[in-house]
Design an enzyme around this catalytic site. Sequence first.
Site, PDB file in Angstrom:
ATOM      1  CB  SER A 134      70.299  13.133  54.337  1.00 17.52           C
ATOM      2  OG  SER A 134      71.452  12.569  53.917  1.00 17.52           O
ATOM      3  N   GLY A 135      69.496   9.795  54.028  1.00 13.96           N
ATOM      4  CA  GLY A 135      70.129   8.425  54.737  1.00 13.96           C
ATOM      5  C   GLY A 135      68.744   7.467  54.713  1.00 13.96           C
ATOM      6  CB  THR A 139      70.226   6.956  46.240  1.00 13.60           C
ATOM      7  OG1 THR A 139      70.178   8.268  46.255  1.00 13.60           O
ATOM      8  CG2 THR A 139      71.207   6.607  45.284  1.00 13.60           C
ATOM      9  CG  ASN A 184      73.700   8.285  52.721  1.00 13.89           C
ATOM     10  OD1 ASN A 184      74.302   7.213  52.842  1.00 13.89           O
ATOM     11  ND2 ASN A 184      72.577   8.669  51.939  1.00 13.89           N
ATOM     12  CB  SER A 187      74.700  12.055  51.373  1.00 11.19           C
ATOM     13  OG  SER A 187      73.689  12.974  51.517  1.00 11.19           O
ATOM     14  CB  SER A 188      72.067  12.024  46.428  1.00 17.06           C
ATOM     15  OG  SER A 188      71.908  10.602  46.266  1.00 17.06           O
ATOM     16  N   GLY A 416      64.885  15.357  50.752  1.00 11.61           N
ATOM     17  CA  GLY A 416      63.687  15.622  51.735  1.00 11.61           C
ATOM     18  C   GLY A 416      63.899  17.004  52.370  1.00 11.61           C
ATOM     19  CD  GLU A 418      69.306  19.142  53.774  1.00 11.54           C
ATOM     20  OE1 GLU A 418      69.513  20.029  53.810  1.00 11.54           O
ATOM     21  OE2 GLU A 418      69.673  18.076  53.041  1.00 11.54           O
TER      22      GLU A 418
HETATM   23  P1  ATP Z   1      70.517  11.014  50.752  1.00 10.94           P
HETATM   24  O1  ATP Z   1      69.558  12.133  50.623  1.00 10.94           O
HETATM   25  O2  ATP Z   1      71.804  11.574  51.710  1.00 10.94           O
HETATM   26  O3  ATP Z   1      71.237  10.951  49.441  1.00 10.94           O
HETATM   27  P2  ATP Z   1      69.255   8.757  50.528  1.00 10.94           P
HETATM   28  O4  ATP Z   1      67.719   8.536  50.978  1.00 10.94           O
HETATM   29  O5  ATP Z   1      69.290   8.502  49.066  1.00 10.94           O
HETATM   30  O6  ATP Z   1      70.001   9.563  51.279  1.00 10.94           O
HETATM   31  P3  ATP Z   1      70.643   6.055  50.407  1.00 10.94           P
HETATM   32  O7  ATP Z   1      71.887   6.515  49.882  1.00 10.94           O
HETATM   33  O8  ATP Z   1      69.643   5.598  49.248  1.00 10.94           O
HETATM   34  O9  ATP Z   1      69.864   7.369  51.291  1.00 10.94           O
HETATM   35  O10 ATP Z   1      70.636   5.076  51.759  1.00 10.94           O
HETATM   36  C1  ATP Z   1      71.653   5.081  52.632  1.00 10.94           C
HETATM   37  C2  ATP Z   1      72.241   3.640  53.020  1.00 10.94           C
HETATM   38  O11 ATP Z   1      71.119   3.147  53.723  1.00 10.94           O
HETATM   39  C3  ATP Z   1      72.616   3.059  51.968  1.00 10.94           C
HETATM   40  O12 ATP Z   1      73.884   3.152  51.406  1.00 10.94           O
HETATM   41  C4  ATP Z   1      72.612   1.598  52.570  1.00 10.94           C
HETATM   42  O13 ATP Z   1      73.652   1.236  53.044  1.00 10.94           O
HETATM   43  C5  ATP Z   1      71.281   1.829  53.317  1.00 10.94           C
HETATM   44  N1  ATP Z   1      69.954   1.257  52.716  1.00 10.94           N
HETATM   45  C6  ATP Z   1      68.920   2.260  52.257  1.00 10.94           C
HETATM   46  N2  ATP Z   1      67.991   1.319  51.690  1.00 10.94           N
HETATM   47  C7  ATP Z   1      68.274   0.153  51.954  1.00 10.94           C
HETATM   48  C8  ATP Z   1      67.663  -1.102  51.594  1.00 10.94           C
HETATM   49  N3  ATP Z   1      66.252  -1.190  51.221  1.00 10.94           N
HETATM   50  N4  ATP Z   1      68.316  -2.419  52.053  1.00 10.94           N
HETATM   51  C9  ATP Z   1      69.383  -2.301  52.678  1.00 10.94           C
HETATM   52  N5  ATP Z   1      70.205  -0.839  52.893  1.00 10.94           N
HETATM   53  C10 ATP Z   1      69.753  -0.010  52.534  1.00 10.94           C
HETATM   54 MG    MG Z   2      70.418   9.704  47.680  1.00 11.44          MG
END
Ligand code: ATP
Ligand code: MG
Length: 724
Positions: A134-135, A139, A184, A187-188, A416, A418
């Site tokens: 997560s984070g 996404t 996050n 977070s999805s 991923g 947990e």
């Molecule tokens: P989850 O499993 O909780 O959904 P995730 O892996 O989908 O987590 P994201 O929501 O894609 O995580 O990313 C978390 C935050 O990190 C985003 O809101 C953004 O602020 C930052 N972030 C992620 N990737 C990038 C990137 N390539 N460039 C800049 N900031 C990023």
């Molecule tokens: Mg996500």
Amino acid sequence: MEGSREGVPPPNRRKRKALGSDGVRVTMESALTARDRVGVQDFVLLENFTSEAAFIENLRRRFRENLIYTYIGPVLVSVNPYRDLQIYSRQHMERYRGVSFYEVPPHLFAVADTVYRALRTERRDQAVMISGESGAGKTEATKRLLQFYAETCPAPERGGAVRDRLLQSNPVLEAFGNAKTLRNDNSSRFGKYMDVQFDFKGAPVGGHILSYLLEKSRVVHQNHGERNFHIFYQLLEGGEEETLRRLGLERNPQSYLYLVKGQCAKVSSINDKSDWKVVRKALTVIDFTEDEVEDLLSIVASVLHLGNTHFAADEESNAQVTTENQLKYLTRLLGVEGSTLREALTHRKIIAKGEELLSPLNLEQAAYARDALAKAVYSRTFTWLVAKINRSLASKDAESPSWRSTTVLGLLDIYGFEVFQHNSFEQFCINYCNEKLQQLFIELTLKSEQEEYEAEGIAWEPVQYFNNKIICDLVEEKFKGIISILDEECLRPGEATDLTFLEKLEDTIKQHPHFLTHKLADQRTRKSLDRGEFRLLHYAGEVTYNVTGFLDKNNDLLFRNLKETMCSSENPILGQCFDRSELSDKKRPETVATQFKMSLLELVEILKSKEPAYVRCIKPNDSKQPGRFDEVLIRHQVKYLGLMENLRVRRAGFAYRRKYEAFLQRYKSLCPETWPTWTGRPQDGVTVLVRHLGYKPEEYKMGRTKIFIRFPKTLFATEDALEI
Ligand code: ATP
Ligand code: MG
């Protein structure tokens, strides 16, 4: 995919010293700047490829220079920079179009372009699997990929709106399926697999989304510092006065019990008001009529009213609804009879010997029934929403010949591994999902390696690796697997408890090397295990699960009369969400774990039918800060993502392979016989060249179209020779 990544380096580029800015040797093509070449851009070129420390050091060096992408062969490893690096512009997209992997620094767009070209030229379906905790940025990566395709692919001849729909489905799904968590801010809370369909000209013409296991417990409860799903706050902040009046809502989130549990309605990084506008517009783009929007918002509001529905006990300790105003709104918003709803919230209908009996609920049971209704209403609406989006994304050209020749590019954005302090049913499902995906990954990676060796006529050398099928079986096997045993216990209402489930596990699978409980553990390990827990030795490490709530969460019970009430709903969306066929006694609904297992098996089949590409995302720190590289945290992720295993498999045979033409083009100046031009077959030229360079027979193999080099040092030496 491999073939398209090994193009010929452009001839006129200035040769640079083959040392990175910090003195680390690199073997990149000379078009790259010194900064691009910090560390190694592909982990397969690490001398000490079995060392986790060397792996992490390479990540750190690159991260320090804001180089967030590094390869393991065709796999892209990405570290979340937590800052806008300005690397996803239209110019960046153009830079990565039509060039081969090694000419340009590692980037998500390189993967995007390679996958797209393979789809176009080989006409094979592709799947990009994005994983990480997560984070970590899954996404964001998915969104960047979609944007890349939306901006760089040709527009379809008809139905050009599909591009907008593909992009606009995202804010809607995020509003309903994402939430602020401690890890996050966005977070999805569900897994997502999205197919994008392309016609024979390479234009996007349709799409389809599958969603997995929405975390519905969040609707009624949030941990401290977390929020409910974004949509509730967006509606309250951004909704028009008149809308809120119709829905009987106040602006202040503090007024709603379902929104105050986490005590953080406001989040500095989130602007609910402007997000609301985006969502409202997006709903129109994905074909929502005004009526449908109203019906949808009625459901959102009804969940908030449910949360504020209270009960008091009468003299016989039976629950009575005390919040008449909420009931009034609920009746209208859910489109049901007031008296039926009141009865359903405070009674349970049991059918015994063909007779219906109404049994009153006590306070605790009524609160349980109310929360169960809120969760069911919300999660089923989410499922409906996905189906509605799918209708809007469905290719409008289904009948035309171009439809039949579509190819599909899948994007998988799924939770991923947990491991928390306290792990429950949800973590069990999520980690099982990761086991399945890891198994698929190993299988496909080995298979593609094997296929390439075969195609090149090189003898395959068996690779030693950990096959995690044994853990997948432990969870999913018929009769003996954990899910089967859990389902069996769920069939004994009144008798079975979480603890009898645990006992049954102990009886049935006590011998399994990947399973442990307090009773089964020896003195040494027992200390760290409580009586209500079991431990699984996952491929990524040990996880201890607490069985409390397993039966309840797996059963996911909604009392019969609540179901009946909802089946009579005049809200058209709810009418579709609750179907009368569920009321039949004969049809026992599948349990949550079994449904999840079946949807995962289906997903694995979908992914197997496609050419895979991988993006592995890493979160650099827990405080969402740019520039901070927390080594302990990263080491965990390298482990959970199976990256060292990945590298080992990739390096098991040959570290490096390159088409003869490309290899000759790059190194021909090192041999008088091949310089300035070699007129014979490229393969013969390479043979002459490597003999001249003194390659030993065990250092390389000649395939049909490529040279395979076993150790990076051979290649480094050749690169160094270029500089002399
Ligand atoms: P989850 O499993 O909780 O959904 P995730 O892996 O989908 O987590 P994201 O929501 O894609 O995580 O990313 C978390 C935050 O990190 C985003 O809101 C953004 O602020 C930052 N972030 C992620 N990737 C990038 C990137 N390539 N460039 C800049 N900031 C990023
Ligand atoms: Mg996500």
